[in-house]
Design an enzyme around this catalytic site. Sequence first.
Site, PDB file in Angstrom:
ATOM      1  N   ARG A  68      42.789  41.718  39.955  1.00 32.70           N
ATOM      2  CA  ARG A  68      42.270  40.360  40.055  1.00 32.70           C
ATOM      3  C   ARG A  68      43.300  39.484  40.764  1.00 32.70           C
ATOM      4  O   ARG A  68      44.508  39.699  40.648  1.00 32.70           O
ATOM      5  CB  ARG A  68      41.965  39.785  38.674  1.00 32.70           C
ATOM      6  N   TYR A 196      37.492  44.740  44.386  1.00 30.33           N
ATOM      7  CA  TYR A 196      38.051  45.152  43.087  1.00 30.33           C
ATOM      8  C   TYR A 196      37.209  44.642  41.911  1.00 30.33           C
ATOM      9  O   TYR A 196      36.824  43.455  41.876  1.00 30.33           O
ATOM     10  CB  TYR A 196      39.495  44.659  42.940  1.00 30.33           C
ATOM     11  N   GLY A 198      37.145  43.255  38.719  1.00 29.86           N
ATOM     12  CA  GLY A 198      37.081  41.922  38.123  1.00 29.86           C
ATOM     13  C   GLY A 198      36.760  40.826  39.128  1.00 29.86           C
ATOM     14  O   GLY A 198      36.325  39.742  38.749  1.00 29.86           O
ATOM     15  N   LYS A 205      33.979  39.215  34.256  1.00 29.62           N
ATOM     16  CA  LYS A 205      34.851  38.070  33.974  1.00 29.62           C
ATOM     17  C   LYS A 205      34.241  36.762  34.482  1.00 29.62           C
ATOM     18  O   LYS A 205      34.326  35.730  33.829  1.00 29.62           O
ATOM     19  CB  LYS A 205      36.237  38.294  34.586  1.00 29.62           C
ATOM     20  N   HIS A 225      37.419  36.748  25.322  1.00 29.38           N
ATOM     21  CA  HIS A 225      37.977  37.976  25.902  1.00 29.38           C
ATOM     22  C   HIS A 225      38.402  38.890  24.761  1.00 29.38           C
ATOM     23  O   HIS A 225      39.586  39.069  24.498  1.00 29.38           O
ATOM     24  CB  HIS A 225      39.172  37.577  26.778  1.00 29.38           C
ATOM     25  N   SER A 247      44.673  41.314  29.561  1.00 30.47           N
ATOM     26  CA  SER A 247      44.287  42.527  30.287  1.00 30.47           C
ATOM     27  C   SER A 247      45.403  43.569  30.231  1.00 30.47           C
ATOM     28  O   SER A 247      46.579  43.231  30.338  1.00 30.47           O
ATOM     29  CB  SER A 247      43.996  42.194  31.749  1.00 30.47           C
ATOM     30  N   CYS A 249      46.520  45.371  27.756  1.00 38.39           N
ATOM     31  CA  CYS A 249      47.369  45.395  26.548  1.00 38.39           C
ATOM     32  C   CYS A 249      46.746  46.282  25.476  1.00 38.39           C
ATOM     33  O   CYS A 249      47.051  46.151  24.291  1.00 38.39           O
ATOM     34  CB  CYS A 249      47.565  43.990  25.995  1.00 38.39           C
ATOM     35  N   THR A 252      40.972  48.501  25.087  1.00 40.23           N
ATOM     36  CA  THR A 252      40.080  49.664  25.079  1.00 40.23           C
ATOM     37  C   THR A 252      40.576  50.697  24.066  1.00 40.23           C
ATOM     38  O   THR A 252      39.787  51.290  23.328  1.00 40.23           O
ATOM     39  CB  THR A 252      39.977  50.262  26.498  1.00 40.23           C
ATOM     40  N   ASP A 276      35.930  44.527  25.639  1.00 43.37           N
ATOM     41  CA  ASP A 276      36.486  43.496  26.514  1.00 43.37           C
ATOM     42  C   ASP A 276      35.944  42.087  26.268  1.00 43.37           C
ATOM     43  O   ASP A 276      36.689  41.125  26.399  1.00 43.37           O
ATOM     44  CB  ASP A 276      36.227  43.885  27.978  1.00 43.37           C
ATOM     45  N   ARG A 370      41.324  52.453  37.452  1.00 47.96           N
ATOM     46  CA  ARG A 370      40.337  52.184  36.408  1.00 47.96           C
ATOM     47  C   ARG A 370      39.271  53.270  36.331  1.00 47.96           C
ATOM     48  O   ARG A 370      39.035  53.998  37.299  1.00 47.96           O
ATOM     49  CB  ARG A 370      39.631  50.856  36.718  1.00 47.96           C
ATOM     50  N   GLY A 495      46.186  55.039  17.105  1.00 45.25           N
ATOM     51  CA  GLY A 495      45.410  55.221  15.876  1.00 45.25           C
ATOM     52  C   GLY A 495      46.069  54.585  14.665  1.00 45.25           C
ATOM     53  O   GLY A 495      45.388  54.081  13.756  1.00 45.25           O
ATOM     54  N   ASP A 496      47.404  54.590  14.663  1.00 46.55           N
ATOM     55  CA  ASP A 496      48.103  54.040  13.502  1.00 46.55           C
ATOM     56  C   ASP A 496      47.932  52.536  13.363  1.00 46.55           C
ATOM     57  O   ASP A 496      48.256  51.966  12.316  1.00 46.55           O
ATOM     58  CB  ASP A 496      49.584  54.438  13.549  1.00 46.55           C
TER      59      ASP A 496
HETATM   60  O1  SAT Z   1      38.980  43.671  36.476  1.00 48.90           O
HETATM   61  S1  SAT Z   1      38.873  43.062  35.173  1.00 48.90           S
HETATM   62  O2  SAT Z   1      39.296  41.674  35.261  1.00 48.90           O
HETATM   63  O3  SAT Z   1      37.505  43.102  34.717  1.00 48.90           O
HETATM   64  C1  SAT Z   1      39.822  43.879  34.071  1.00 48.90           C
HETATM   65  C2  SAT Z   1      40.863  43.028  33.492  1.00 48.90           C
HETATM   66  O4  SAT Z   1      41.818  42.674  34.190  1.00 48.90           O
HETATM   67  O5  SAT Z   1      40.749  42.663  32.300  1.00 48.90           O
HETATM   68 MN    MN Z   2      39.693  42.193  30.148  1.00 45.59          MN
END
Ligand code: SAT
Ligand code: MN
Length: 588
Positions: A68, A196, A198, A205, A225, A247, A249, A252, A276, A370, A495-496
């Site tokens: 982005r 790209y 995003g 977004k 978000h 983003s 961090c 997912t 997300d 991605r 997982g922890d």
């Molecule tokens: O490309 S996105 O903005 O959807 C992914 C992200 O940076 O959170």
């Molecule tokens: Mn995101």
Amino acid sequence: MANKAVLEWVDRQADLLKPAEIVWIDGSEEQYEALRKQALSTGELIALNPEKLPGSYLHRSALNDVARVEDRTYICTPDRKDAGPTNNWLDPDEMKAKMDALYDGAMTGVTMYVIPYAMGLPDSPFAKIGIEVTDSIYVVLSMHIMTRVGSRILDILGDNPDFIKGVHAKKDLSAEDRYIVHFPQDNTIESVNSGYGGNVLLGKKCFALRIASCLGRDEGWMAEHMLILGIENPQGEVRYLAAAFPSACGKTNLAMLVPPEVYKKKGYKVWCVGDDIAWLRIGDDGRLWAVNPEYGFFGVAPGTNARSNPNALGSTSKNSIFTNVVLNLDDDTVWWEGLDKNPPENAIDWKGNPWDGKTAGEAGAHPNSRFTAPALNCPCISPELENPRGVPISALIFGGRRAKTAPLVYQSFDWNHGVFVGSIMASETTAAQAGAVGVVRRDPMAMLPFCGYNMGDYFQHWLNMGTKIKNPPKIFNVNWFRLDDEGQFIWPGFGDNLRVLDWIMARCFDEIGADTTAVGFMPKPENVNIEGLEGVSLDTVKGLLSIDKALWKEDIADIKNFYAKFDEFGTLPEELRAQLAAFEQRLG
Ligand code: SAT
Ligand code: MN
């Protein structure tokens, strides 16, 4: 299709963009298959191994177009104040003229695709419908994975003129003329010179956060978000939370987490509702309810592996698109850093160059490479994804990447304190946005790049919502990323993290006590369950929960600088100033 508003709008775009042809995306498999064939013939897509990754493709973006572009993203409101100090702004007429000039003839000789899509379950009263025109087959196929697309969406829209308008032209991908622009007063998004995710999957977004945050402000709900997940306890009860992280961090990974053995044995399960975006509304029962408006995942590939996120790998096992990862020429599969310790030797890197993972000095996959995967592929997808009512939220969680300062977890004293905690969120930047990586920046509610209006007004909207929710969720802050003196992560994460969520849920249901500290309620160290966790002792937990007042005082100076940005427009709520003063006093 007889919707006059839609027809007129599409005509106007065609007059400007001057495509050779217009194709309406009907949502049929035949049409997608023909588009895939066409994209394969031009190299826009590369077919992957039909046995190992059925229905899946690789795509490579332009080298200068991999994230982005926040410095080229604009909120164009008639009054500058409504965009606020944290958004780029230009007068809407001026920006429209600029975009019209860039769009003029931008699709000459190529096809314009018209994508009708819904964010949310199309039949639900909460769904919002969008139409995106684009010159990119990659966008058409990705939107098909990420949202609900097709003629049926137009049927649902009927003759309603109310839809979110999105224009995307790849044009020549020139970075100097790349713009991602929002006109909230017209429910319009315009994007040019990018390919790209995003920047071009306009349902994500641009619509589901920037435009939807404005709709939420006006209509009394929230677009955030946030991932959404459910934790099923051994009694079979599922409790839901929503969590905001910047983003890249680990949203997912958290959304799909696999419980540690000791929890699995007791019968715990985790259900992913979304990774997300959450749209949050007040239900008839006075609780906050969340839906995931998306239908797929656009996740970061590097670091995803059988240990960190087996469910993400499951999600990408078929019908997925990979962008900017390594192509293994031996078996037409994909690879990225952190997938396993066996990089392919006979491969092509994300730039399209021959690459030997054994000898290459450079990464093969882009750090922001991605996967785009259908949500229904996910082994732990919650059946509630398809429930129009959504799920009731017991906890809201904020978090970021902080090497020091923020403890593993703390709970806010009440809703307004929770809004303050969200407003002072900070995180080290990642590869998800163009620019330097690893710089601490304030990213309130992880919405800094995604709030479609003045963030001061956005904080006020949060405070207002608190007065309307009879049974509000409790609000927490977490930090999985604390480092020791050698720069190693102290907490195992992945997982922890369920061990921390477990404490959070126990707090939400009044099942456990806490210590009161200057920053908020904190776990008694022995209440963080470290059963079966190697390398983490009670002392480690104590360290993770420790609060260094000197560091927090430095942070306060930075918070004051951030809050001062709002002085120009006078939109920072007094309540947040009062919260900051009270916090400073508690620190002593
Ligand atoms: O490309 S996105 O903005 O959807 C992914 C992200 O940076 O959170
Ligand atoms: Mn995101």
